[in-house]
Design a protein around this motif. Sequence first.
Motif, PDB file in Angstrom:
ATOM      1  N   PRO A 181       0.819  -1.153  -0.030  1.00 21.12           N
ATOM      2  CA  PRO A 181       0.102  -0.025  -0.056  1.00 21.12           C
ATOM      3  C   PRO A 181       0.734   1.245  -0.016  1.00 21.12           C
ATOM      4  O   PRO A 181       0.558   2.285  -0.222  1.00 21.12           O
ATOM      5  CB  PRO A 181      -0.899  -0.325   1.191  1.00 21.12           C
ATOM      6  CG  PRO A 181      -0.911  -1.563   1.567  1.00 21.12           C
ATOM      7  CD  PRO A 181       0.577  -2.175   0.895  1.00 21.12           C
ATOM      8  N   ILE A 188       0.177   0.111  -4.327  1.00 19.91           N
ATOM      9  CA  ILE A 188      -0.178  -1.364  -5.061  1.00 19.91           C
ATOM     10  C   ILE A 188      -1.366  -1.686  -4.135  1.00 19.91           C
ATOM     11  O   ILE A 188      -1.063  -1.925  -2.990  1.00 19.91           O
ATOM     12  CB  ILE A 188       1.290  -2.148  -4.963  1.00 19.91           C
ATOM     13  CG1 ILE A 188       2.258  -1.307  -5.526  1.00 19.91           C
ATOM     14  CG2 ILE A 188       0.742  -3.351  -5.600  1.00 19.91           C
ATOM     15  CD1 ILE A 188       2.224  -1.242  -7.215  1.00 19.91           C
ATOM     16  N   ALA A 189      -2.206  -2.105  -4.702  1.00 17.56           N
ATOM     17  CA  ALA A 189      -3.643  -2.857  -3.941  1.00 17.56           C
ATOM     18  C   ALA A 189      -3.380  -4.435  -4.444  1.00 17.56           C
ATOM     19  O   ALA A 189      -2.869  -4.927  -5.571  1.00 17.56           O
ATOM     20  CB  ALA A 189      -4.612  -2.312  -4.544  1.00 17.56           C
ATOM     21  N   ARG A 190      -3.671  -5.167  -3.563  1.00 18.90           N
ATOM     22  CA  ARG A 190      -4.041  -6.735  -3.713  1.00 18.90           C
ATOM     23  C   ARG A 190      -5.714  -7.057  -3.836  1.00 18.90           C
ATOM     24  O   ARG A 190      -6.383  -6.653  -3.020  1.00 18.90           O
ATOM     25  CB  ARG A 190      -3.605  -7.575  -2.444  1.00 18.90           C
ATOM     26  CG  ARG A 190      -2.162  -7.298  -2.031  1.00 18.90           C
ATOM     27  CD  ARG A 190      -1.268  -7.953  -3.124  1.00 18.90           C
ATOM     28  NE  ARG A 190      -1.141  -9.426  -3.159  1.00 18.90           N
ATOM     29  CZ  ARG A 190      -0.439 -10.225  -2.299  1.00 18.90           C
ATOM     30  NH1 ARG A 190       0.501  -9.809  -1.662  1.00 18.90           N
ATOM     31  NH2 ARG A 190      -0.515 -11.654  -2.591  1.00 18.90           N
ATOM     32  N   VAL A 191      -5.943  -7.521  -4.918  1.00 16.69           N
ATOM     33  CA  VAL A 191      -7.182  -7.648  -5.257  1.00 16.69           C
ATOM     34  C   VAL A 191      -7.655  -9.209  -4.992  1.00 16.69           C
ATOM     35  O   VAL A 191      -6.947  -9.887  -5.144  1.00 16.69           O
ATOM     36  CB  VAL A 191      -7.689  -7.172  -6.871  1.00 16.69           C
ATOM     37  CG1 VAL A 191      -7.244  -5.873  -6.914  1.00 16.69           C
ATOM     38  CG2 VAL A 191      -6.750  -8.109  -7.759  1.00 16.69           C
ATOM     39  N   VAL A 240       2.758  -5.083 -13.227  1.00 20.04           N
ATOM     40  CA  VAL A 240       2.533  -4.098 -11.848  1.00 20.04           C
ATOM     41  C   VAL A 240       2.978  -2.798 -12.146  1.00 20.04           C
ATOM     42  O   VAL A 240       2.061  -1.728 -11.525  1.00 20.04           O
ATOM     43  CB  VAL A 240       3.437  -4.874 -10.531  1.00 20.04           C
ATOM     44  CG1 VAL A 240       3.170  -4.034  -9.490  1.00 20.04           C
ATOM     45  CG2 VAL A 240       2.936  -6.222 -10.415  1.00 20.04           C
ATOM     46  N   LEU A 296      -0.190  -1.688 -14.325  1.00 23.29           N
ATOM     47  CA  LEU A 296      -1.456  -1.847 -13.516  1.00 23.29           C
ATOM     48  C   LEU A 296      -1.136  -2.014 -12.004  1.00 23.29           C
ATOM     49  O   LEU A 296      -0.926  -2.943 -11.705  1.00 23.29           O
ATOM     50  CB  LEU A 296      -2.205  -2.825 -14.083  1.00 23.29           C
ATOM     51  CG  LEU A 296      -3.652  -2.962 -13.500  1.00 23.29           C
ATOM     52  CD1 LEU A 296      -4.561  -1.900 -13.844  1.00 23.29           C
ATOM     53  CD2 LEU A 296      -4.237  -4.433 -14.126  1.00 23.29           C
ATOM     54  N   PRO A 297      -1.070  -1.093 -11.148  1.00 21.32           N
ATOM     55  CA  PRO A 297      -0.427  -1.073  -9.699  1.00 21.32           C
ATOM     56  C   PRO A 297      -1.456  -2.037  -8.704  1.00 21.32           C
ATOM     57  O   PRO A 297      -2.128  -1.390  -7.844  1.00 21.32           O
ATOM     58  CB  PRO A 297      -0.593   0.308  -9.154  1.00 21.32           C
ATOM     59  CG  PRO A 297      -1.398   1.012 -10.099  1.00 21.32           C
ATOM     60  CD  PRO A 297      -1.477   0.398 -11.412  1.00 21.32           C
ATOM     61  N   ALA A 298      -1.601  -3.206  -9.211  1.00 27.02           N
ATOM     62  CA  ALA A 298      -2.484  -4.128  -8.430  1.00 27.02           C
ATOM     63  C   ALA A 298      -2.110  -5.726  -8.748  1.00 27.02           C
ATOM     64  O   ALA A 298      -1.806  -5.965  -9.977  1.00 27.02           O
ATOM     65  CB  ALA A 298      -3.975  -3.945  -8.564  1.00 27.02           C
ATOM     66  N   PHE A 299      -2.110  -6.353  -7.907  1.00 26.96           N
ATOM     67  CA  PHE A 299      -2.100  -7.977  -8.132  1.00 26.96           C
ATOM     68  C   PHE A 299      -2.934  -8.458  -7.377  1.00 26.96           C
ATOM     69  O   PHE A 299      -3.318  -8.142  -6.381  1.00 26.96           O
ATOM     70  CB  PHE A 299      -0.769  -8.327  -8.270  1.00 26.96           C
ATOM     71  CG  PHE A 299       0.261  -8.202  -7.279  1.00 26.96           C
ATOM     72  CD1 PHE A 299       0.136  -9.474  -6.141  1.00 26.96           C
ATOM     73  CD2 PHE A 299       0.781  -7.303  -6.980  1.00 26.96           C
ATOM     74  CE1 PHE A 299       0.969  -9.321  -4.924  1.00 26.96           C
ATOM     75  CE2 PHE A 299       1.751  -6.953  -5.767  1.00 26.96           C
ATOM     76  CZ  PHE A 299       1.716  -8.057  -4.824  1.00 26.96           C
ATOM     77  N   HIS A 300      -2.979 -10.124  -7.531  1.00 27.66           N
ATOM     78  CA  HIS A 300      -4.199 -10.919  -6.884  1.00 27.66           C
ATOM     79  C   HIS A 300      -3.658 -11.358  -5.437  1.00 27.66           C
ATOM     80  O   HIS A 300      -2.343 -11.267  -5.268  1.00 27.66           O
ATOM     81  CB  HIS A 300      -4.412 -12.182  -7.871  1.00 27.66           C
ATOM     82  CG  HIS A 300      -4.974 -11.740  -9.088  1.00 27.66           C
ATOM     83  ND1 HIS A 300      -4.194 -11.487 -10.070  1.00 27.66           N
ATOM     84  CD2 HIS A 300      -6.313 -11.632  -9.251  1.00 27.66           C
ATOM     85  CE1 HIS A 300      -5.235 -11.222 -11.202  1.00 27.66           C
ATOM     86  NE2 HIS A 300      -6.294 -11.259 -10.662  1.00 27.66           N
ATOM     87  N   ARG A 301      -4.601 -11.528  -4.579  1.00 30.20           N
ATOM     88  CA  ARG A 301      -4.322 -11.885  -3.252  1.00 30.20           C
ATOM     89  C   ARG A 301      -3.621 -13.023  -2.981  1.00 30.20           C
ATOM     90  O   ARG A 301      -2.688 -13.091  -2.306  1.00 30.20           O
ATOM     91  CB  ARG A 301      -5.644 -12.192  -2.507  1.00 30.20           C
ATOM     92  CG  ARG A 301      -5.647 -12.169  -1.017  1.00 30.20           C
ATOM     93  CD  ARG A 301      -5.230 -10.955  -0.402  1.00 30.20           C
ATOM     94  NE  ARG A 301      -4.930 -11.276   1.026  1.00 30.20           N
ATOM     95  CZ  ARG A 301      -3.854 -11.687   1.378  1.00 30.20           C
ATOM     96  NH1 ARG A 301      -2.656 -11.565   0.649  1.00 30.20           N
ATOM     97  NH2 ARG A 301      -3.503 -11.537   2.855  1.00 30.20           N
TER      98      ARG A 301
END
Length: 793
Positions: A519, A523-526, A548, A551-556
């Motif tokens: 965070p 960067i978020a965890r989706v 990343v 697209l500043p997010a990646f999976h949980r």
Amino acid sequence: MDLEYGKSLGTSKKDSWKTALLLAYQSLGVVYGDLSTSPLYVYKSTFAEDIQHSETNEEIYGVLSFVFWTLTLVPLFKYVFVVLRADDNGEGGAFALYSLICRHAKVSFLPNGQVADEALSTYKLKRPPEKKSSSSVKMYLEKHKVLHTALLILVLLGTCMVIGDGVLTPAISVFSAVSGLELSMSKEHHQYAVMPITCFILVCLFALQHYGTHRVGFFFAPIVLTWLLCISALGLYNIIHWNPHVYQALSPYYMFKFLKKTRKGGWMSLGGILLCITGSEAMFADLGHFSYAAIQTAFTFLVYPALILAYMGQAAYLSQHHHTSYQISFYVSVPESVRWPVLIVAILASVVGSQAIISGTFSIINQSQSLGCFPRVKVIHTSNKIHGQVYIPEINWVLMILCIAVTIGFRDTKRMGNASGLAVMTVMLVTTCLTSLVIILCWHKPPIVALSFLLFFGSIELLYFSASLTKFTEGAWLPILLALFLMTIMFVWHYATIKKYEFDLHNKVSLEWLLALGPSLGIARVPGIGLVFTDLTSGIPANFSRFVTNLPAFHRVLVFVCVKSVPVPFVPPAERYLVGRVGPASHRSYRCIVRYGYRDVHQDVDSFESELVARLADFIRYDWHRSQHPNPCTEDDASHSNESSSECRLAVIGTVTFFGTPAYEIEESVQPASVSVGFSTAENVTDVIEMEPMGAVERRVRFAIDDDSESDMRADMEVQLREELGDLLAAQEAGTAFILGHSHVRAKQGSSVLKRLAINFGYNFLRRNCRGADVALTVPPVSLLEVGMVYVV
């Protein structure tokens, strides 16, 4: 007790013989269709131009002697008694020999090999003691990289010639069978009937390929058996009726007499004689579908005697008929009263023979693709029961067009025979060279034994090969042209694949970079599972860092998946998955290496996804169970790694057995256990492989949280275990995304013109026009995320 033991031993031997005989019968339709139809065109091709049939019969007796000794020395002695023993876990063919050599000497070009692969049960071999002479040859071969390339080119040459044979064999077999109509029609009608009928049969043959061999396979063996009995009976009839003394021509003396009289013409006619052994390579290539005993029994006791009788019968007839109104062909020796039934059986047998080589072409292209030597094509498995039955739509239609083009273009058995003969002899020479290496490296025999094998059989094949080359302008140019075209495609694809892997290896990012993403950096965890496909077996691939960044997010739950090929025919399902953590347990990142052999069936995406989640659940339980003991991943392990934070362990996960209260329930039937071993990877990352008892099963995993803990000491660990399994279940329910690289490859500045042509134009053209990785993995478009990458190699 001894009596009962003797009875049971006798029964088992009887059952094994029954099985061998049944397999021998079934092999007739798959293996021997091409070889058994060769009497249709051998004499016709041999006497087409170079030699003439005379009153002295020296030519026909010489040809018969050559046919007899060629059939005896090459298919019988070379293949049945030597080459068939050089199998790779029961598999045969050029790629089987190559993978066998690669496992005994470090000559493989497979980029992401791991020492852990040597733990596979199908990789291990019972090796006799290695002799000093064998080890010196091995060291010399491993030391010189140019020999690695030469070996690969040799294998690719053999593969290309097999594909070329897949074009030529259906054309010559069906055309020769249909040409029997010339004896029952006027010349005008025959001229306009044979070509359309041949083309119609070929179109039907290729149009029916998508149904798979197994649907009509039960017809194949009876057709070939009927054909073999038919030509045997005709041969016996002609021998008894026309010339009972024709057996004298089997003496080698007639070969020398033939060459002495015909000289250059006789040598050039060998290009027709060699067609008597077309289809011999199928005995070795199709070994995986049957057994050594079955193929040996069928050839030695049925196919070989039937062919010898057929050739002797034709020679007996021709020895008494020097001025036939028609040119020499198989059908002139068939009595008129049975000519039509024989014609029908011949056409059916030629279709069966063509089917075998077409299926073999699909199989070898599938193997080439698995080892990164062929552009990606759609492979359809036509049978759930018979392993290795594949259909490739693109290749099927290309083969059909080429086959019809050859038939219409040549319109002549002689030119088709010249082309087919050169392809056949090239494949046999490649097999002889590779078998010689197997004799030294794998069987550990003295080099003089391998050299004797190479010189004896190689000289015979080179004699025929040289005769075929003289026919270059008369049809033999076709397989050479096809081979050059296919080898260029395969070599460019393989070269670019290796260069892409090297780029990935040099541009991978550190584990610290992944762990620092959070965070604080925006960067978020989706929710969900992210499957990042890469060729790397360690480190974080560059395409993920690019993903990343944009697209500043990646999976949980993040899983780095490497689907790789291993130089073995099959990988047991229980040993397929290597699973490990990437970073601490709280990060919920894993690495999964999925290993396939070159004849393995790749899973569809639905079964792959559910299987992967099940194996991750197994690994999580196993890892928490292991963490109850002192952690074997010490700082010393990390110091040997090229990453500052080591990915310390990869475990081979099948069905792992643990003590204690299970965190999930598995419905399964466990198969025999695997063995425990430890290996490090070939990429300087210390990946210790821990194999626990496991089995290859299809199972349904239900995550069930257990309220009772075994002890207060394990309570905290049980909570964390349940949390991790709960996160995995929640991520699976949220959905899975497949993250694949969409690459564009460009040669770096200063590269040679040849390299720029190969990479910038050749490889990129092939990449744009072949199946993408998402199609090969059958990824649904809604779940696909493609990351654009430019590779400068």
